[in-house]
Design an enzyme around this catalytic site. Sequence first.
Site, mmCIF file in Angstrom:
data_model
loop_
_atom_site.group_PDB
_atom_site.id
_atom_site.type_symbol
_atom_site.label_atom_id
_atom_site.label_comp_id
_atom_site.label_asym_id
_atom_site.label_seq_id
_atom_site.Cartn_x
_atom_site.Cartn_y
_atom_site.Cartn_z
ATOM 1 N N GLU A 76 17.487 -47.644 -24.299
ATOM 2 C CA GLU A 76 17.811 -48.232 -25.602
ATOM 3 C C GLU A 76 17.184 -49.616 -25.727
ATOM 4 O O GLU A 76 16.646 -49.983 -26.775
ATOM 5 C CB GLU A 76 19.335 -48.334 -25.787
ATOM 6 N N CYS A 88 23.543 -52.348 -23.267
ATOM 7 C CA CYS A 88 22.927 -51.582 -24.348
ATOM 8 C C CYS A 88 23.894 -51.433 -25.525
ATOM 9 O O CYS A 88 23.472 -51.461 -26.679
ATOM 10 C CB CYS A 88 22.450 -50.230 -23.838
#
Length: 154
Positions: free
Chosen positions: A58, A94
């Site tokens: 991510e 993330c």
Amino acid sequence: MSQPGFADRKWMELAIELAHQCPPKESAYSVGAVIVGDDGQEIARGYSRETDVSVHAEEAALAKLLPGDPRLAMATIYSTLEPCSQRTSRPRTCTQLILDAGIPRVVMAWREPALFVADCQGYELLAGAGVSVIELPEYAAQAQAVNSHLSFDD
């Protein structure tokens, strides 16, 4: 916008392909991620260890965009693994990166097992912040198979 459909499956399949590009590492998952705009067009993609040994999927995808990119306000991020909620290699998880980017929808294939983190809370933290979080459990086995270099139980 919250129910999974054909497009969600298509993008998750691409995320799984990206996860296969990850160099295996005994202390980390191999994960793929794709960010898609509300127009159905890919905005960015990434995979674990794409740019350095500590980068998460991510994070790699988001790093390819300018902060405040207006497309993110209506985007979906597809990840083969639940976004991390604890991290020692970077200052932000993330989950926090997704929240900071303002992405309103997350689609994931597999909840993070208790291998490195006893109780990942990515799903709960995102949902608690108002993000629509969709799990596609039919892709969990494929996401786990990419991580055959690790030893864990379901």
